[in-house]
Write an enzyme that holds these catalytic residues in place. Sequence first.
Site, short mmCIF file in Angstrom:
data_model
loop_
_atom_site.label_atom_id
_atom_site.label_comp_id
_atom_site.label_asym_id
_atom_site.label_seq_id
_atom_site.Cartn_x
_atom_site.Cartn_y
_atom_site.Cartn_z
N PHE A 137 0.85 -1.19 0.00
CA PHE A 137 0.00 0.00 0.00
C PHE A 137 0.89 1.24 0.00
O PHE A 137 1.77 1.37 0.84
CB PHE A 137 -0.93 0.04 1.22
CG PHE A 137 -1.82 1.25 1.20
CD1 PHE A 137 -2.94 1.29 0.38
CD2 PHE A 137 -1.52 2.37 1.98
CE1 PHE A 137 -3.74 2.43 0.32
CE2 PHE A 137 -2.32 3.50 1.92
CZ PHE A 137 -3.43 3.53 1.10
N ASP A 176 9.24 2.69 1.76
CA ASP A 176 8.06 3.37 2.29
C ASP A 176 7.96 2.99 3.78
O ASP A 176 7.48 1.93 4.13
CB ASP A 176 6.82 2.91 1.51
CG ASP A 176 5.53 3.55 2.02
OD1 ASP A 176 5.53 4.06 3.16
OD2 ASP A 176 4.52 3.50 1.29
N LYS A 215 2.59 9.41 8.60
CA LYS A 215 1.80 8.98 9.77
C LYS A 215 2.22 9.58 11.11
O LYS A 215 1.70 10.61 11.50
CB LYS A 215 1.74 7.45 9.81
CG LYS A 215 0.88 6.90 8.65
CD LYS A 215 0.16 5.63 8.97
CE LYS A 215 -0.97 5.35 8.01
NZ LYS A 215 -0.59 4.80 6.72
C1 LIG Z 1 -0.81 5.19 5.31
C2 LIG Z 1 0.20 4.78 4.32
C3 LIG Z 1 0.42 5.51 3.14
C4 LIG Z 1 -0.46 6.68 2.73
O1 LIG Z 1 -0.41 7.74 3.63
P1 LIG Z 1 -1.53 8.91 3.54
O2 LIG Z 1 -1.06 9.88 4.57
O3 LIG Z 1 -2.83 8.28 3.85
O4 LIG Z 1 -1.49 9.45 2.17
C5 LIG Z 1 1.42 5.11 2.29
N1 LIG Z 1 2.20 4.05 2.57
C6 LIG Z 1 2.03 3.32 3.70
C7 LIG Z 1 2.94 2.18 3.97
C8 LIG Z 1 1.02 3.66 4.60
O5 LIG Z 1 0.84 2.91 5.69
#
Ligand SMILES: *Cc1c(COP(=O)(O)O)cnc(C)c1O
Length: 388
Positions: A128, A215, A244
């Site tokens: 994700f 990420d 986050k």
């Molecule tokens: C939450 C998340 C995102 C997206 O972050 P947003 O602030 O909702 O755009 C991207 N990558 C990972 C691994 C995430 O957990």
Amino acid sequence: MHEHIMPTYASLAIRFTKGAGSWLWDEKGDKYLDALSGIAVCGLGHAHPEVAAAISEQAQTLVHTSNLYYIEKQELLANKLCDLTEMNDVFFANSGAEANEAAIKIARRFAAKKGLSQPIIITMNGSFHGRTLATLTATGNELIKEGFAPLPTGFCHLPDNDIPALEAFIDQHDNIAAILVEPIQGESGVNIPASNYLNKLRQLCDQHDFLLMLDEIQTGMGRTGTFLASQQNGIKADVVTLAKALGNGVPIGACLTQGKATGLLTSGSHGSTFGGNPLACAAALCVLEVLQRDQLADRAKQLGEKIVRSFKLALQHCEHVVDIRHKGLMIAIELKKPCTELVSQAAEKKLLINVAGGNRVRLLPPLTMTDQEANQVVDIVSNLIIAH
Ligand SMILES: *Cc1c(COP(=O)(O)O)cnc(C)c1O
């Protein structure tokens, strides 16, 4: 009252009005224990007094100037982040998806500089990376792409945690620019790869001159037991994204670069009106100070181990359980059958949890949760799973 909100979330009909530490109160005054932290955002717990003071003080001084001028708090925050990660440069955004957009643009520039035509970024099945058009294309889940064609090109998905599949793909393609991967997949249910997976990715990226882009939006900020999850592998990525927990709830994202990823975004090539503004940076600076001072990454490691030991004991005879796994305070209990209803059942017991991937109870408690609160979480969740 909710009728004018676009129904993009299957939200529970609970309205929280205040929070403190691991607790939230709804409009009726009922008190909930929060084992999800607003999806790994409030790592220091709700309404942390020092973060609240930092936000308040900054709000009364200066909220925004734009990046047309130097911003002191942004400079201090970038220094601190580079210190903690051994990275070189930071671009500040307002969310995780935006931090990943910056990473994707860096990979494209890297490819352009190398003269690759039609470059591709490899991402993993089950990943994700966000909800913008580019980041949802990068995401390894077909459901979230439905009805949004045409999607940008230049991404391909491979099985996660599968080095042979990756090597086979690399052998057949000469237009690969980067590999973008979560050290642990969060949204699809805390998928923890082999312990040397990131080291292998680093080796392959070095060998073939790809960017390794991690990420760490969910895994970062101490949650897995070190500031970045990748620090447990002793490797350094070329690009790291954070968001986050960085602002403990104040929106902020960051894209960090080092080595061959440095210097690719030049004047005029990227930007953000709000990104890195004094308010968000003051919050994040305070978060980093508290995180370090209170050694919350160590706390995440210890508490995660304790919680998982307790779950293993409580659920040792429960035949619904396939696996209990964690790194720090990224915890999943995988069940044999779908269990999304556990979310509302837990809420009835005044506990906030999440179910990811349909059959994994996912817990992302604040790093500041007490042992006693953690025991309550284990008790309630274990009983719900046994009764499921
Ligand atoms: C939450 C998340 C995102 C997206 O972050 P947003 O602030 O909702 O755009 C991207 N990558 C990972 C691994 C995430 O957990």
